[in-house]
Design a protein around this motif. Structure first.
Motif: not given
Length: 196
Positions: A23, A47, A78-79, A81-84, A86
């Motif tokens: 990551r 990305h 997804r993470e 808080i940041k919604r990235t 994972e």
């Protein structure tokens, strides 16, 4: 639906430490499974994967053992808080193979006047279609519908080669009358509650 090509690398390291390193380097760990093959662990470009997943049921092409393979996103973690992204689970599919997916239901048109509200009973419609020809969404006209009207799955026009994967009588959309209590009644109820 067009295919989205992603450059992926096979992963040989596993565990939380390896996932964190991937990551930090801009990759997302993923697993490809299906068709009786042993799971294949990949690192996908973060990305590019995020952009690809903006399309519902995106058909992805990833290199596995030197050969381009079709995969569909099955589960995305997804993470909080940041919604990235994972981690992603991908399902291996073949050209011509039928798969069951859910497609978003979009509406067009205006309801009949009178404060009616449109309720989406099903946000997404389960369908079965060829893996390489999945529709991005289905569009339903709600023009002039009045309170009490409903649209069932069987009422939705599907693209050629697409069939329902839900009961034909399942309600997808329904129109309900606005539930507004008169202002005098609300004031009377508030006074009664205060006196009690």
């Amino acid at each position: 639906m067009s295919e989205i090509r992603l450059a992926a690398e096979t992963r040989s390291e596993f565990g939380k430490g390896a996932a964190r390193r991937a990551r930090r380097a801009g990759f997302v760990p993923g697993v490809v499974y299906g068709h009786g093959h042993a799971p294949v662990h990949l690192n996908l470009p973060g990305h590019d994967l995020m952009m690809a997943l903006k399309t519902p049921n995106a058909l992805l092409v990833v290199p596995i053992d030197g050969k381009d393979e079709y995969v569909l996103p099955k589960a995305v973690q997804r993470e909080a808080i940041k919604r990235t992204i994972e981690h992603v689970d991908l399902l291996l599919v073949k050209r011509g193979e039928k798969v069951t997916v859910e497609v978003p239901v979009h509406t067009e048109g205006e309801l009949a006047p009178g404060g009616n509200l449109l309720e989406h009973v099903l946000q997404a419609l389960p369908i079965e279609a060829e893996a390489t020809h999945l529709p991005e969404a289905v569009t339903v006209s709600v023009e002039g519908l009045e309170a009490g009207a409903s649209i069932h799955a069987k009422d939705i026009t599907l693209p050629s080669g697409v069939t329902l994967a839900v009961e034909a009588d399942a309600v997808v959309l329904q129109v309900i009358a606005a539930q507004a209590a008169p202002v005098e009644e609300e004031a009377a109820e508030a006074e009664a509650g205060a006196e009690a």
